[in-house]
Write an enzyme that holds these catalytic residues in place. Structure first.
Site, short mmCIF file in Angstrom:
data_model
loop_
_atom_site.label_atom_id
_atom_site.label_comp_id
_atom_site.label_asym_id
_atom_site.label_seq_id
_atom_site.Cartn_x
_atom_site.Cartn_y
_atom_site.Cartn_z
N GLY A 100 0.77 -1.18 0.04
CA GLY A 100 -0.11 -0.09 -0.03
C GLY A 100 0.80 1.24 0.09
O GLY A 100 0.32 2.42 0.16
N THR A 101 2.16 0.96 -0.07
CA THR A 101 2.90 2.29 -0.07
C THR A 101 3.05 3.08 -1.40
O THR A 101 3.64 4.30 -1.53
CB THR A 101 4.38 1.95 0.56
OG1 THR A 101 4.98 0.85 -0.38
CG2 THR A 101 4.18 1.76 1.78
N THR A 124 3.24 0.17 -7.28
CA THR A 124 2.56 0.13 -8.52
C THR A 124 2.01 1.36 -9.13
O THR A 124 2.12 1.71 -10.24
CB THR A 124 1.23 -0.81 -8.23
OG1 THR A 124 1.72 -2.16 -7.66
CG2 THR A 124 0.53 -1.21 -9.67
N GLU A 143 -8.52 0.80 31.18
CA GLU A 143 -8.08 1.85 30.23
C GLU A 143 -7.59 3.01 30.75
O GLU A 143 -6.70 3.77 30.43
CB GLU A 143 -9.33 2.15 29.41
CG GLU A 143 -9.90 1.15 28.51
CD GLU A 143 -8.94 0.60 27.50
OE1 GLU A 143 -7.89 0.99 27.37
OE2 GLU A 143 -9.19 -0.76 27.20
#
Length: 647
Positions: A239-240, A243, A460
Site C-alpha cells: 500500500g505504499t 505500483t 483503560e
C-alpha cells in the site's frame, strides 16, 4: 469470427459473427440425427414367429430393407393388445413394432407373395421393398461428433483465455500460444497517472524519475562513458505506492511500457513460465528502448532451494533461471530496463538481486508526517471538506498509515458524513473513519455486565495514567469504553515517529502497555483476560531487548536476529540451551521490574486514575483535555529530544 465490408464512405465496417449460433446449430443437428431414427423401440423376433403372426392375420405392413436383410413389422392396431407382454405391459404407439433379420439367400418377393396368396383377402398385409442409403448418416456419425468436440474444446479454452491477465492460453485464448507472454503494452492515451499524482515518496520518486530521464536523454549520461541501469527493484510494505510509481513511469515515459504480474509466469504446464519469460523479453527487445514492469516478482523470484517441495525439476525455479538469463546473460539486452515491485525482498533469490540485473533497490517506505499531508491533499480532491478542517492534525493522527490506508480513510469519512446527512465532511468524520479502520465497527449493543464495564474502565484508565505520567510514553489522544471489533475498550495515542529507540523509551512504552493489567490488580485484587494483547506485545518487546538489541548486561552485546534471511529453513538455534535459559530469566526479570515500577506509579496516583475511570464510565469517551484536568500537564521529555531536525 468477423468479416470486413466497406461502406459508402470507404471505411471498413466489421461484421461480427457470434460463434454461439454455430454451436446451437450443431446441437440441433445432433438432436435430429438421434431422434430422426424414430421414436419407437422395435423388438427383435425370429422368422418362425413372423410366419405365425402372418398366419394369424396380425400383420398390417412389412417393410423389407434389401441391403440390410432386415424386415420391419407393423401390427394392426386392434391386434397390438396380444403382444403387450413383449413390451413390458405397455402397448407401443409408433411403428415398427417388431423387426427380424434374414440371410442373403432370402427372396422377399417370392416368400411374401406366397404368404399373401395363402391368406384370405381381409388378412393380407402390405409389402414394401427398398434399399437403405447410409451415406449421410455415416458422415454425421463419423464427422459430426469429432467436429463438435473440437469446437467445444476451443470454445471452452477461448473463454479461459479472455480471463484476467490473458488466461491460461495467452493472448486471445489460442491453445497453441500457451507459451506466449501475457504482458500488456501500455497505451499512452489510457494511462493518465503522472509523477504529479504521486504524493510524498520523495527519494523513491526521484530515483524513478531519473530512470525515465535515462530513456529520454540517454546521451546526457552515456557521453561520459556511463551505462544506463538495467533494472530497479521497488521494495516496501503493501500500500505504499509501488505500483502507482510504475503507473507514473508508464504515463511519463515516451517509450513502450510492458506490464506483467509475477504470477502470470506460473502455470500448470511444464516449460510455460520459461517460454513466457523468453517471449516477453523478445517483444521488449524488438521495441527497445522500453520498460518492462513485473509486479509482485516474489511469485517467481523466490530463492532457489528453499521451497518445501524438494522437487528435482521445479517449474518455478526453471522460470527463475530463464528470467536470470534474460536479464543478464550471454545475450544482449540493451535498451530494456526492468522495473519490479515486491514487499517480500527478503525471500528473493540473491542472484536476482545482484548488480547487473537489479542495479538499484528503491525503498518505498511508509510516508512520514509531511508526506501524509500531501497524500491527504491528493485524496481529498473532489471531497466537500469543512473550511475549519485541520489537515496537519489528521496527518499527525495517522502515524504508520500507508497511502492506500489514507485513501481508505478519506473515502470512509465521506461515507460517514453522508450516513449522518451532513453537507460537508468535518474532523469528527475523519476521526471516526480512523477508529473504524483500526478498531472496527462500534458495538454499542454489546451485552456487558456492570462489573465488566467497571473493570474495563479501570483497565483503560490505567493505560492512560501511566502513559501520561511517563515522559517517553506515547502522548494520549483519547480513551473510550465503546467496544470495537475484538476490543472491549481502547486508549488511542499519537505516537512519536522515532527512527531510533533508546532503552528508556522502550521501558516507558512497556510500562504503558502493562498499565491496564496493573490497574485491575490494584482495584479488583486480581487480573482478567483483557490484557492478553498487552502482554503479548510486552513479551515481544522484552525478548527484542534481550535477543536483538543487546540491552541486557547478563546476556551481553549480542544479537541473534537474522536480517539477511541467510539461515533460511535452519531449525537449529544460534545459541546454546544455557544461553536460552539465561535469556528467559532476563526477560522475566525485565517484565517483573516494569510491573513493579508501574504498580508504584499507579499506587501513588490512585486517586487520579480512579477519577479518570469514573469520568470514563460517565462519558464513555474522554480526551487528553479531560486527563489534563485530573493529572495536570503531560510529562514531556527534554526539548532536544522532542525537537525534530530540520532538513
Amino acid at each position: 469470427m468477423a468479416e470486413k465490408k466497406s461502406n459508402k464512405n470507404g471505411k471498413q465496417k466489421v461484421i461480427r459473427i457470434n460463434l454461439t449460433w454455430l454451436y446451437v446449430l450443431l446441437l440441433l443437428g445432433m438432436g435430429f440425427l438421434v431422434f430422426s431414427r424414430g421414436g419407437s423401440n422395435p423388438q427383435k423376433i425370429e422368422w418362425p414367429e413372423v410366419q405365425e403372426m402372418i398366419q394369424n392375420g396380425d400383420v398390417e405392413k412389412i417393410e423389407f430393407i434389401r441391403n440390410d436383410y432386415q424386415g420391419n413389422i407393423k401390427i394392426k392396431p386392434e391386434r397390438l393388445g396380444k403382444y403387450a407382454d413383449k413390451f413390458g405391459g405397455q402397448v407401443p404407439r409408433k411403428s415398427p413394432h417388431f423387426f427380424f433379420l434374414v440371410s442373403d439367400k432370402f427372396n422377399p418377393e417370392e416368400t411374401f407373395g406366397l404368404l399373401n396368396e395363402s391368406l384370405p383377402t381381409a388378412s393380407r398385409f402390405e409389402v414394401v421393398l427398398k434399399n437403405n442409403d447410409h451415406m449421410w448418416s455415416n458422415v454425421l456419425e463419423w464427422i459430426l461428433w469429432p467436429v463438435l468436440l473440437i469446437l467445444m474444446w476451443v470454445w471452452m479454452f477461448r473463454g479461459i483465455g479472455k480471463g484476467a491477465g490473458g488466461g491460461g492460453f495467452g493472448p486471445g485464448g489460442n491453445p497453441f500460444s500457451v507459451g506466449k507472454a501475457t504482458g500488456k503494452l501500455a497505451d499512452k492515451t489510457k494511462v493518465n497517472v503522472t509523477f504529479k499524482d504521486v504524493a510524498g515518496l520523495y527519494g523513491a520518486k526521484e530515483e524513478v524519475m531519473e530512470i525515465v530521464d535515462f530513456l529520454k536523454n540517454p546521451k546526457k549520461y552515456t557521453s561520459l562513458g556511463g551505462k544506463i541501469p538495467k533494472g530497479a527493484l521497488l521494495v516496501g510494505p503493501p500500500g505504499t505506492g509501488k505500483t502507482l510509481l510504475a503507473k507514473a513511469v508508464a504515463g511519463e515515459a515516451n517509450v513502450p511500457f510492458f506490464s506483467i504480474s509475477g504470477s502470470d509466469f506460473v502455470e500448470m504446464f511444464v516449460g510455460v513460465g520459461a517460454s513466457r519469460v523468453r517471449d516477453l523479453f523478445q517483444q521488449a527487445k524488438e521495441k527497445a528502448p522500453c520498460i518492462v514492469f513485473i509486479d509482485e516478482i516474489d511469485a517467481v523470484g523466490r530463492a532457489r532451494g528453499k521451497n518445501a517441495g524438494w522437487s528435482s525439476n521445479d517449474e518455478r525455479e526453471n522460470t527463475l533461471n530463464a528470467l536470470l538469463t534474460e536479464m543478464d546473460g550471454f545475450g544482449t539486452n540493451s535498451g530494456v530496463i526492468v522495473l519490479a515491485a515486491t514487499n517480500r525482498a527478503d525471500i528473493l533469490d540473491r542472484a536476482l538481486m545482484r548488480a547487473g540485473r537489479f542495479d538499484r533497490q528503491i525503498h518505498v517506505d511508509l510516508p512520514e508526517l509531511k508526506e501524509r499531508e500531501e497524500i491527504f491533499q491528493v485524496h481529498m480532491k473532489g471531497l466537500k471538506i469543512s473550511p475549519d478542517f485541520d489537515l496537519e492534525f489528521m496527518a499527525k493522527h495517522t502515524p504508520g498509515f500507508s497511502g492506500a490506508d489514507i485513501a481508505n480513510v478519506c473515502n470512509e469519512a465521506a461515507l460517514t458524513a453522508a450516513r449522518r446527512n451532513k453537507p460537508m465532511i468535518d474532523r469528527q468524520d475523519f476521526l471516526d473513519a480512523v477508529d473504524r479502520i483500526i478498531g472496527g465497527l462500534e458495538k454499542r449493543g454489546s451485552i456487558m455486565t456492570q462489573a465488566e464495564k467497571r473493570s474495563i474502565a479501570h483497565h483503560e484508565a490505567g493505560h492512560a495514567t501511566v502513559s501520561w505520567l511517563l515522559p517517553y510514553a506515547n502522548p494520549l489522544f483519547k480513551v473510550t469504553l465503546i467496544p470495537r471489533g475484538q476490543a472491549l475498550g481502547a486508549a488511542w495515542y499519537l505516537p512519536e515517529e522515532r527512527k531510533l529507540w533508546t532503552r528508556a523509551q522502550m521501558v516507558d512504552e512497556m510500562c504503558s502497555l502493562i498499565g491496564g493489567r496493573v490497574a485491575e490488580e490494584i482495584v479488583n485484587g486480581q487480573p482478567s483476560t483483557g490484557a492478553q494483547n498487552d502482554l503479548e506485545r510486552l513479551t515481544r518487546m522484552a525478548y527484542g531487548m534481550v535477543q536483538y538489541y543487546g540491552m541486557s548486561d547478563k546476556v551481553g552485546l549480542v544479537s541473534f536476529y537474522d536480517s539477511t534471511g541467510a539461515r533460511g529453513f535452519d531449525i537449529t538455534k544460534p545459541y546454546s540451551e544455557k544461553t536460552a535459559e539465561l535469556m528467559d530469566e532476563e526477560v522475566k526479570r525485565i517484565i517483573r521490574e516494569i510491573h513493579d515500577r508501574t504498580y508504584k506509579i499507579l499506587t501513588e496516583h490512585k486517586e487520579g486514575f480512579m477519577q479518570m475511570a469514573a469520568l470514563l464510565l460517565e462519558k464513555e469517551v474522554i480526551f487528553a483535555e479531560d486527563v489534563e484536568k485530573i493529572l495536570g500537564p503531560k510529562v514531556l521529555p527534554s526539548e532536544d529530544e522532542r525537537k525534530p531536525e530540520q532538513p
